[in-house]
Design a protein around this motif. Structure first.
Motif, PDB file in Angstrom:
ATOM      1  N   LEU A 116       0.802  -1.212   0.000  1.00  0.00           N
ATOM      2  CA  LEU A 116       0.000   0.000   0.000  1.00  0.00           C
ATOM      3  C   LEU A 116       0.844   1.274   0.000  1.00  0.00           C
ATOM      4  CD1 LEU A 116      -2.842  -1.028   2.474  1.00  0.00           C
ATOM      5  CD2 LEU A 116      -2.708  -1.331   0.002  1.00  0.00           C
ATOM      6  N   LEU A 297      -2.501  -7.760   3.308  1.00  0.00           N
ATOM      7  CA  LEU A 297      -3.287  -6.912   4.201  1.00  0.00           C
ATOM      8  C   LEU A 297      -2.500  -6.264   5.333  1.00  0.00           C
ATOM      9  CD1 LEU A 297      -5.653  -9.105   3.150  1.00  0.00           C
ATOM     10  CD2 LEU A 297      -6.922  -7.664   4.709  1.00  0.00           C
ATOM     11  N   ARG A 329      -8.163 -11.202   5.227  1.00  0.00           N
ATOM     12  CA  ARG A 329      -8.088 -11.393   3.772  1.00  0.00           C
ATOM     13  C   ARG A 329      -9.324 -12.118   3.253  1.00  0.00           C
ATOM     14  NH1 ARG A 329      -8.177 -16.052   0.773  1.00  0.00           N
ATOM     15  NH2 ARG A 329      -6.843 -17.042   2.343  1.00  0.00           N
ATOM     16  N   LYS A 332     -12.448  -9.694   3.398  1.00  0.00           N
ATOM     17  CA  LYS A 332     -12.438  -8.640   2.376  1.00  0.00           C
ATOM     18  C   LYS A 332     -12.591  -9.230   0.979  1.00  0.00           C
ATOM     19  CE  LYS A 332      -9.788  -5.189   4.934  1.00  0.00           C
ATOM     20  NZ  LYS A 332     -10.897  -4.206   4.987  1.00  0.00           N
ATOM     21  N   ASN A 362     -11.871   2.108  -3.777  1.00  0.00           N
ATOM     22  CA  ASN A 362     -11.305   1.693  -2.484  1.00  0.00           C
ATOM     23  C   ASN A 362     -11.470   0.201  -2.191  1.00  0.00           C
ATOM     24  OD1 ASN A 362     -10.404   4.369  -1.657  1.00  0.00           O
ATOM     25  ND2 ASN A 362     -12.590   4.854  -1.438  1.00  0.00           N
ATOM     26  N   TRP A 363     -11.564  -0.616  -3.237  1.00  0.00           N
ATOM     27  CA  TRP A 363     -11.430  -2.054  -3.018  1.00  0.00           C
ATOM     28  C   TRP A 363      -9.996  -2.304  -2.551  1.00  0.00           C
ATOM     29  CZ3 TRP A 363     -13.876  -4.441  -8.108  1.00  0.00           C
ATOM     30  CH2 TRP A 363     -15.272  -4.332  -8.015  1.00  0.00           C
ATOM     31  N   HIS A 364      -9.816  -3.196  -1.609  1.00  0.00           N
ATOM     32  CA  HIS A 364      -8.491  -3.397  -1.026  1.00  0.00           C
ATOM     33  C   HIS A 364      -7.529  -3.980  -2.062  1.00  0.00           C
ATOM     34  CE1 HIS A 364      -5.294  -4.490   1.713  1.00  0.00           C
ATOM     35  NE2 HIS A 364      -5.925  -3.869   2.694  1.00  0.00           N
TER      36      HIS A 364
END
Length: 573
Positions: A116, A297, A329, A332, A362-364
């Motif tokens: 990220l 994550l 994980r 989500k 904003n999808w992971h």
């Protein structure tokens, strides 16, 4: 739902007979071997290859030059920085080379980028982040770097030599690195194109030790067998073909892994319920998801520490963190997959589309690759899943029907800020304003290389088999085909004209029972995702994977049925 197309793999009947008569192989096993190109000439190599059959590390260009530079760094006491990656392949590659270099006296640090913060791979941004913490004269990339032209140029401007070890596809221009070690850069080295990042790192480690010994630079004995567990982990997790040298490395690596010498591996096996002799499936479905979850994550450094810690107490704490990451994980991934399916249903006409491109806000980022895999599998279409975060679109692509996604995306490199990976799996980023253009180009490009027939889900099988052939001797020979994985899948057979004397639903939507042939031979079966109400009327033709079910210490021969059709009533053969 479209019925799956069953396709029997082709093989030479002459070669089948030779395998049976000259080598005493059971007919079904000989059939599997023939389907996979294993002949009477190379069957010995397939079954009996050892670590001594690995090629010289110097056959991989760049390994000798890189070894010389690494030993020079040791002599000068230069700081070596290993720039890894956050998946299992990148983490095991980092751990392997760090251990080997440190054992030989090198001054080594590790930098694992955060998904990220800097995204995947070796970038100018990840270089700057690394240099805020570590100063170095020599930087070694693992499982990344082959398309990192800007990052290498920046490193060169700072007086840092860069050695790239990678296995991904190259771009049109290679980076101006000190050394590039990547088998795919060399078309003539097809036998090594299968190597994962960790396999490439192993080759460099082997070359480094060989160079040191041959030139009298070290008298310390380093046993590379000690890192084969890392090689097996990274190789299986990265879904590279398990043939050739990968088969050898994984076969022996699983033996080391089964000993659970590393406290981190022991703790990971305990929490995932793995024991005894580990198989490649244990890596793929139990160990790897936990290790990958950290990079998806959380903090990939947790997984790296787990692979390196000498303390079982620390390992137990670290693996609990990985379990939490993995639970997040799953949650989500489920949430985003449901949103993706809804978007597909509302916006894509499946009877007119050859591809799927979907996106959300904003999808992971850490789970969209898994979502893309599920969509591509369920809809049998090349798929790109994008997430829009802070004015930038990041995505993952997964292929089907053997579409080369790297080639497909090359036609859109003018609107992509980054892209790269493998023919079957890619990462990419672009400006959100260009998503609609990419979607059109993606659909046009894919529709030019596949046909409507390619969109019908296909299931390949290794020929037909009779129930009485599924005896203990068969399973003993089947075990010799391991390790199974991409390129050497567990054999799937077709059985025809079977009655079903007993069946019941178990769990949530699964079935279990017995199958019987026309000669009254029977065998137990289990069929996941086939509840009783989804089963066709008997008699059945089935595609199934023979297996031994070990439950509460009791072993039962059974078939794991993966597809079922109503039978025409004609027995195969």
């Amino acid at each position: 739902m479209t019925e799956n197309k069953w396709v029997g793999k082709t093989f030479s009947v002459k070669e089948l007979d030779r395998l049976i008569k000259e080598h005493g192989v059971l007919r079904p096993i000989a059939q599997v071997l023939a389907c996979r190109g294993i002949s009477s000439e190379n069957i010995g190599e397939f079954f009996n290859a050892t670590l001594n059959d690995l090629s010289s590390p110097y056959e991989l260009p760049g390994t000798e030059r890189a070894s010389a530079r690494l030993w020079e760094a040791l002599k000068r006491d230069e700081h070596i920085l290993i720039h890894g990656d956050f998946d299992v392949d990148g983490l095991t590659s980092s751990a392997l080379l760090s251990w080997v270099l440190t054992e030989c006296g090198a001054n080594v640090s590790i930098f694992i980028p955060h998904r990220l913060d800097t995204g995947y791979g070796f970038t100018s941004e990840s270089l700057d982040n690394a240099l805020k913490v570590y100063k170095c004269n020599l930087l070694l990339t693992v499982d990344c770097g082959i398309t990192s032209n800007d990052a290498v140029d920046r490193a060169n401007s700072l007086g840092i030599d860069v050695i790239i070890t990678d296995h991904h596809e190259q771009a049109s221009k290679l980076p101006a690195a000190h050394t590039i070690i990547n088998s795919k850069v060399h078309p003539e080295l097809k036998k090594l194109h299968c190597l994962a990042g960790v396999g490439t790192a192993f080759k460099l480690a082997h070359a480094f030790i060989k160079y040191g010994v041959d030139n009298g630079l070290t008298f310390k004995k380093i046993d590379l067998k000690e890192v084969l567990d890392l090689v097996a982990l990274g190789t299986v997790a990265d879904i590279v073909p398990l043939f050739g040298e990968n088969r050898i490395l994984t076969k022996y690596g699983l033996k080391v892994l089964s000993r659970q010498v590393r406290p981190g591996i022991r703790a990971l096996c305990e929490i995932t319920g793995v024991n005894g002799s580990l198989k490649s499936t244990d890596i793929a479905f139990k160990l790897a998801p936990y290790i990958n979850a950290a990079g998806r994550l959380g903090d990939p450094g947790v997984a790296y520490k787990l692979l390196n810690t000498a303390s079982i107490v620390e390992a137990t704490a670290l693996v609990k963190q990985l379990k939490d990451y993995n639970n997040q994980r799953r949650s989500k991934e489920k949430e985003i997959f449901e949103e993706a399916e809804s978007q597909i249903y509302q916006t894509i006409k499946m009877n007119e589309s050859y591809s799927i491109l979907i996106y959300g806000h904003n999808w992971h980022q850490g789970v969209i690759g898994n979502v893309a895999s599920r969509v591509a599998r369920d809809y049998n279409r090349p798929t790109i899943v994008l997430t829009i975060i802070d004015g930038q679109a990041y995505g993952s692509g997964r292929s089907s029907a053997n579409v080369n996604l790297v080639s497909i995306l090359t036609g859109s490199d003018d609107i992509l800020t980054r892209y790269g990976g493998h023919p079957m799996a890619v990462g990419l980023s672009l400006n959100p304003k260009d998503i609609d253009l990419l979607k059109k180009r993606f659909e046009d490009s894919v529709s030019n290389v596949i046909t409507p027939e390619d969109l019908i889900p296909q299931m390949d099988y290794d020929g037909d088999i009779y129930i009485p052939e599924l005896d203990q001797k068969f399973f003993d020979e089947l075990e010799r085909l391991e390790p199974f994985g991409f390129g050497n899948l567990q054999p799937t057979f077709r059985l025809t004209n079977l009655s079903v004397p007993y069946v019941k639903t178990i769990g949530q939507g699964h079935s279990k029972g017995y199958l019987k042939d026309s000669n009254n031979y029977s065998i137990q079966f289990i069929a996941f995702n086939f509840s009783e109400d989804k089963l066709p009327e008997p008699p059945w033709d089935v595609l199934a994977v023979p297996q031994i079910n070990n439950y509460n210490g009791s072993m039962t021969l059974q078939l794991s049925v993966i597809d079922i059709k109503h039978s025409s009533g004609i027995t195969a053969f």
